[in-house]
Write a protein that holds these residues in place. Structure first.
Motif, PDB file in Angstrom:
ATOM      1  N   GLU A   1      13.127 -15.706   2.609  1.00  9.21           N
ATOM      2  CA  GLU A   1      13.438 -14.661   1.700  1.00  9.21           C
ATOM      3  C   GLU A   1      12.335 -14.010   1.268  1.00  9.21           C
ATOM      4  OE1 GLU A   1      16.665 -15.878  -0.680  1.00  9.21           O
ATOM      5  OE2 GLU A   1      18.127 -16.064   0.875  1.00  9.21           O
ATOM      6  N   GLY A   2      11.523 -15.065   0.661  1.00 12.66           N
ATOM      7  CA  GLY A   2      10.393 -14.682  -0.066  1.00 12.66           C
ATOM      8  C   GLY A   2       9.289 -14.263   0.913  1.00 12.66           C
ATOM      9  N   MET A   3       8.982 -15.023   2.162  1.00  7.46           N
ATOM     10  CA  MET A   3       8.275 -14.377   3.045  1.00  7.46           C
ATOM     11  C   MET A   3       8.576 -12.583   3.800  1.00  7.46           C
ATOM     12  SD  MET A   3       7.309 -17.605   5.534  1.00  7.46           S
ATOM     13  CE  MET A   3       5.758 -17.069   6.315  1.00  7.46           C
ATOM     14  N   LEU A   4       9.730 -12.597   3.801  1.00  8.67           N
ATOM     15  CA  LEU A   4      10.179 -11.274   4.029  1.00  8.67           C
ATOM     16  C   LEU A   4       9.995 -10.250   2.991  1.00  8.67           C
ATOM     17  CD1 LEU A   4      13.617 -12.196   6.009  1.00  8.67           C
ATOM     18  CD2 LEU A   4      11.609 -11.343   6.900  1.00  8.67           C
ATOM     19  N   ALA A   5      10.055 -10.572   1.851  1.00  9.60           N
ATOM     20  CA  ALA A   5       9.881  -9.877   0.528  1.00  9.60           C
ATOM     21  C   ALA A   5       8.106  -9.290   0.831  1.00  9.60           C
ATOM     22  CB  ALA A   5      10.292 -10.226  -0.537  1.00  9.60           C
ATOM     23  N   ALA A   6       7.414 -10.517   1.138  1.00 12.32           N
ATOM     24  CA  ALA A   6       5.867 -10.338   1.119  1.00 12.32           C
ATOM     25  C   ALA A   6       5.767  -9.445   2.304  1.00 12.32           C
ATOM     26  CB  ALA A   6       5.392 -11.698   1.220  1.00 12.32           C
ATOM     27  N   ALA A   7       6.348  -9.470   3.303  1.00 10.76           N
ATOM     28  CA  ALA A   7       6.193  -9.060   4.764  1.00 10.76           C
ATOM     29  C   ALA A   7       6.458  -7.421   4.439  1.00 10.76           C
ATOM     30  CB  ALA A   7       6.738  -9.349   6.017  1.00 10.76           C
ATOM     31  N   SER A   8       7.347  -6.956   3.769  1.00 13.34           N
ATOM     32  CA  SER A   8       7.913  -5.594   3.437  1.00 13.34           C
ATOM     33  C   SER A   8       6.816  -5.194   2.379  1.00 13.34           C
ATOM     34  CB  SER A   8       9.364  -5.576   2.782  1.00 13.34           C
ATOM     35  OG  SER A   8      10.253  -6.374   3.705  1.00 13.34           O
ATOM     36  N   ALA A   9       6.333  -5.877   1.556  1.00 12.64           N
ATOM     37  CA  ALA A   9       5.159  -5.450   0.575  1.00 12.64           C
ATOM     38  C   ALA A   9       3.992  -5.060   1.185  1.00 12.64           C
ATOM     39  CB  ALA A   9       4.949  -6.378  -0.502  1.00 12.64           C
ATOM     40  N   ALA A  10       3.737  -5.880   2.264  1.00  6.53           N
ATOM     41  CA  ALA A  10       2.573  -5.626   3.154  1.00  6.53           C
ATOM     42  C   ALA A  10       2.580  -4.399   3.988  1.00  6.53           C
ATOM     43  CB  ALA A  10       2.169  -6.879   3.755  1.00  6.53           C
ATOM     44  N   ARG A  11       3.735  -4.047   4.274  1.00  6.96           N
ATOM     45  CA  ARG A  11       3.882  -2.946   5.080  1.00  6.96           C
ATOM     46  C   ARG A  11       3.660  -1.697   4.230  1.00  6.96           C
ATOM     47  NH1 ARG A  11       5.846  -3.159  10.273  1.00  6.96           N
ATOM     48  NH2 ARG A  11       6.509  -5.049  11.213  1.00  6.96           N
TER      49      ARG A  11
ATOM     50  N   ALA B   1       0.587   1.027   4.732  1.00 10.23           N
ATOM     51  CA  ALA B   1       0.710   2.505   4.777  1.00 10.23           C
ATOM     52  C   ALA B   1       0.220   3.139   3.658  1.00 10.23           C
ATOM     53  CB  ALA B   1       2.464   2.515   4.577  1.00 10.23           C
ATOM     54  N   GLY B   2      -0.172   2.584   2.651  1.00  7.36           N
ATOM     55  CA  GLY B   2      -0.962   3.543   1.426  1.00  7.36           C
ATOM     56  C   GLY B   2      -2.479   3.081   1.827  1.00  7.36           C
ATOM     57  N   GLY B   3      -2.960   2.765   2.752  1.00  2.28           N
ATOM     58  CA  GLY B   3      -4.134   2.573   3.119  1.00  2.28           C
ATOM     59  C   GLY B   3      -5.177   1.180   2.895  1.00  2.28           C
ATOM     60  N   ALA B   4      -4.280   0.396   2.624  1.00  2.00           N
ATOM     61  CA  ALA B   4      -4.676  -1.020   2.283  1.00  2.00           C
ATOM     62  C   ALA B   4      -5.093  -1.517   3.792  1.00  2.00           C
ATOM     63  CB  ALA B   4      -3.819  -1.928   1.611  1.00  2.00           C
ATOM     64  N   ASP B   5      -6.309  -2.777   3.682  1.00  2.81           N
ATOM     65  CA  ASP B   5      -6.475  -3.344   4.742  1.00  2.81           C
ATOM     66  C   ASP B   5      -5.387  -4.064   5.468  1.00  2.81           C
ATOM     67  OD1 ASP B   5      -9.212  -2.368   4.670  1.00  2.81           O
ATOM     68  OD2 ASP B   5      -9.850  -4.331   3.584  1.00  2.81           O
ATOM     69  N   VAL B   6      -5.551  -4.779   6.552  1.00  2.00           N
ATOM     70  CA  VAL B   6      -4.264  -5.519   7.202  1.00  2.00           C
ATOM     71  C   VAL B   6      -4.129  -6.830   6.168  1.00  2.00           C
ATOM     72  CG1 VAL B   6      -3.522  -6.729   9.090  1.00  2.00           C
ATOM     73  CG2 VAL B   6      -4.670  -4.697   9.379  1.00  2.00           C
TER      74      VAL B   6
ATOM     75  N   ALA C   1      -6.173 -18.735  15.752  1.00  2.00           N
ATOM     76  CA  ALA C   1      -5.905 -18.205  14.430  1.00  2.00           C
ATOM     77  C   ALA C   1      -5.597 -19.056  13.349  1.00  2.00           C
ATOM     78  CB  ALA C   1      -4.722 -17.122  14.651  1.00  2.00           C
ATOM     79  N   LYS C   2      -6.333 -18.739  12.055  1.00  2.00           N
ATOM     80  CA  LYS C   2      -6.149 -19.615  10.920  1.00  2.00           C
ATOM     81  C   LYS C   2      -5.095 -18.776   9.882  1.00  2.00           C
ATOM     82  CE  LYS C   2      -8.877 -22.775  12.358  1.00  2.00           C
ATOM     83  NZ  LYS C   2      -9.445 -22.046  13.867  1.00  2.00           N
ATOM     84  N   SER C   3      -4.935 -17.680  10.384  1.00  2.00           N
ATOM     85  CA  SER C   3      -3.945 -16.995   9.472  1.00  2.00           C
ATOM     86  C   SER C   3      -3.311 -15.932  10.517  1.00  2.00           C
ATOM     87  CB  SER C   3      -4.676 -15.974   8.397  1.00  2.00           C
ATOM     88  OG  SER C   3      -5.530 -15.153   8.788  1.00  2.00           O
ATOM     89  N   LEU C   4      -2.248 -15.457  10.012  1.00  2.00           N
ATOM     90  CA  LEU C   4      -1.358 -14.319  10.651  1.00  2.00           C
ATOM     91  C   LEU C   4      -1.126 -13.004   9.792  1.00  2.00           C
ATOM     92  CD1 LEU C   4       1.522 -16.644  12.316  1.00  2.00           C
ATOM     93  CD2 LEU C   4      -0.425 -15.511  13.323  1.00  2.00           C
ATOM     94  N   THR C   5      -1.015 -12.023  10.345  1.00  2.48           N
ATOM     95  CA  THR C   5      -0.291 -10.923   9.547  1.00  2.48           C
ATOM     96  C   THR C   5       0.758 -11.004   9.050  1.00  2.48           C
ATOM     97  OG1 THR C   5       0.467  -9.414  11.555  1.00  2.48           O
ATOM     98  CG2 THR C   5      -1.817  -9.432  11.468  1.00  2.48           C
ATOM     99  N   TRP C   6       1.028 -10.561   7.816  1.00  2.62           N
ATOM    100  CA  TRP C   6       2.074 -10.402   7.236  1.00  2.62           C
ATOM    101  C   TRP C   6       3.234  -9.588   8.158  1.00  2.62           C
ATOM    102  CZ3 TRP C   6       4.390 -13.511   4.109  1.00  2.62           C
ATOM    103  CH2 TRP C   6       3.727 -14.188   2.888  1.00  2.62           C
ATOM    104  N   THR C   7       2.929  -8.791   8.907  1.00  2.00           N
ATOM    105  CA  THR C   7       3.879  -7.940   9.647  1.00  2.00           C
ATOM    106  C   THR C   7       4.260  -8.724  10.995  1.00  2.00           C
ATOM    107  OG1 THR C   7       1.700  -6.887  10.823  1.00  2.00           O
ATOM    108  CG2 THR C   7       2.883  -5.555   9.337  1.00  2.00           C
ATOM    109  N   SER C   8       3.844  -9.752  11.061  1.00  2.00           N
ATOM    110  CA  SER C   8       4.255 -10.870  12.127  1.00  2.00           C
ATOM    111  C   SER C   8       5.753 -11.528  11.544  1.00  2.00           C
ATOM    112  CB  SER C   8       3.422 -12.110  12.307  1.00  2.00           C
ATOM    113  OG  SER C   8       1.979 -11.709  12.899  1.00  2.00           O
ATOM    114  N   VAL C   9       5.830 -11.574  10.269  1.00  2.00           N
ATOM    115  CA  VAL C   9       7.023 -12.263   9.902  1.00  2.00           C
ATOM    116  C   VAL C   9       8.485 -11.561   9.989  1.00  2.00           C
ATOM    117  CG1 VAL C   9       8.049 -13.055   7.847  1.00  2.00           C
ATOM    118  CG2 VAL C   9       5.717 -13.411   7.905  1.00  2.00           C
ATOM    119  N   ASP C  10       8.480 -10.446   9.748  1.00  2.00           N
ATOM    120  CA  ASP C  10       9.879  -9.896  10.062  1.00  2.00           C
ATOM    121  C   ASP C  10       9.985  -9.817  11.730  1.00  2.00           C
ATOM    122  OD1 ASP C  10       7.746  -8.024   9.748  1.00  2.00           O
ATOM    123  OD2 ASP C  10       8.977  -6.319   9.624  1.00  2.00           O
ATOM    124  N   ARG C  11       8.758  -9.612  12.719  1.00  2.00           N
ATOM    125  CA  ARG C  11       9.299  -9.558  13.790  1.00  2.00           C
ATOM    126  C   ARG C  11       9.695 -11.209  14.201  1.00  2.00           C
ATOM    127  NH1 ARG C  11       4.581  -6.397  13.586  1.00  2.00           N
ATOM    128  NH2 ARG C  11       4.300  -4.508  14.941  1.00  2.00           N
TER     129      ARG C  11
END
Length: 305
Positions: free
Chosen positions: A158-168, A172-177, A215-225
């Motif tokens: 649940e926390g990871m999905l919340a973080a993924a949503s925040a990342a999206r 969308a507001g111009g932040a880096d991946v 890969a030592k990290s993943l994009t947060w947009t991976s999580v909900d997928r």
């Protein structure tokens, strides 16, 4: 013999290593096996090892980097997209089918860890794959939702999905991946996470098998997928094609292979490697050797005629 190759998957150029048996007879097509790598892995690690060893047993084999990872194309980097990963395996089958040295009617698939789950999903809906094997199979959705051992607190995902949503929203507001680390930063932190976490860290983050392109990290947009994609959902469609699942007796993830086995029709086999953990089956000779022998016999029997 190993050859560098490229092929397309949904418009993205994937990089692969094609292994062909020594003493190949020109004009005589061979059975072939697509080999998918673990999550965060690259073709130079476990998948390449299995591809090379199976080529030594007479198969043409293809280990490749998934889209967005390794040497393959795709932006953002280090995206884990289950739908794309399944497409990559099917694209690899298509590529093998175009080669003169491959019999397109005798192609199998092998997946390790995350690709064990993806290979089952690809095979279920692609009848060109005549037989499928998996080593330390994992459904990434179950691992993210339930944990490697199946006992994770629901609050974690649940926390990871919340973080993924925040990342999206941020992107969308111009932040880096936006990304999150996959492994602990130090050996001490890795050991504190338990055996499975430590073994993953040791494999990917030390000279044991570490590679600069893994890969030592993943994009947060991976999580909900990942959380929404059930790689075991269509396992029953594999039948009547054969399935072999190879699992370490000491693997905390073994429950996922058992679940996939129960969902499958048949013919099917669940083969245990005594003493092996999940990651042991990536590279430790005493466990890889019997796994490859089992896989070699399986594919030889199923990809003939």
């Amino acid at each position: 013999m190993r050859t560098d190759v490229t092929f397309l998957s949904a418009g993205l150029k994937l990089a692969g290593h094609l292994y062909t048996p020594d003493g190949e007879t020109p004009g005589v097509p061979r059975p072939a096996i697509v080999v998918g790598h673990p999550g965060t892995g690259v073709k130079e690690q476990a998948s390449g090892l299995y591809a090379r060893l199976l080529a030594e047993r007479g198969f043409v084999t293809l280990a490749f980097d998934a889209a967005h990872q390794g040497e393959s194309e795709g932006e953002p980097r280090s995206l884990e997209d289950p739908g794309q990963r399944v497409e990559d395996l099917k694209a690899a089958v298509s590529f093998l089918g175009t080669l003169d040295e491959v019999d397109p009617g005798r192609i199998g698939a092998l997946g390790i860890c995350a690709s064990g789950g993806y290979a089952l999903a690809a095979t279920a809906t692609d009848p060109r794959i005549r037989a499928v094997g998996a080593v330390s199979a994992v459904d990434m959705s179950r691992q993210f939702r339930l944990g490697a051992d199946g006992a994770q607190d629901p609050a974690v995902v649940e926390g990871m999905l919340a973080a993924a949503s925040a990342a999206r929203t941020a992107e969308a507001g111009g932040a880096d991946v936006q990304r999150f680390p996959v492994f602990p930063a130090t050996e001490e932190e890795a050991r504190a996470g338990g055996q499975h976490v430590y073994e993953g860290w040791e494999y990917y983050c030390t000279p044991r098998a570490g590679h600069p392109r893994s890969a030592k990290s993943l994009t947060w947009t991976s999580v909900d997928r990942i959380a929404a994609f059930d790689t075991f959902a269509s396992v029953a469609l594999i039948a009547p094609r054969p399935l072999l699942l190879i699992v370490g007796r000491a693997a905390v993830t073994s429950w996922m292979s058992v679940e996939a086995f129960q969902k499958a029709g048949g013919p099917k086999e669940l083969a245990w490697i005594e003493g092996a953990s999940h990651v042991d089956l990536y590279d430790k000779e005493q466990y890889v050797t019997p796994a490859v022998e089992k896989l070699g016999d399986f594919f030889a029997a199923q990809l003939t005629g």
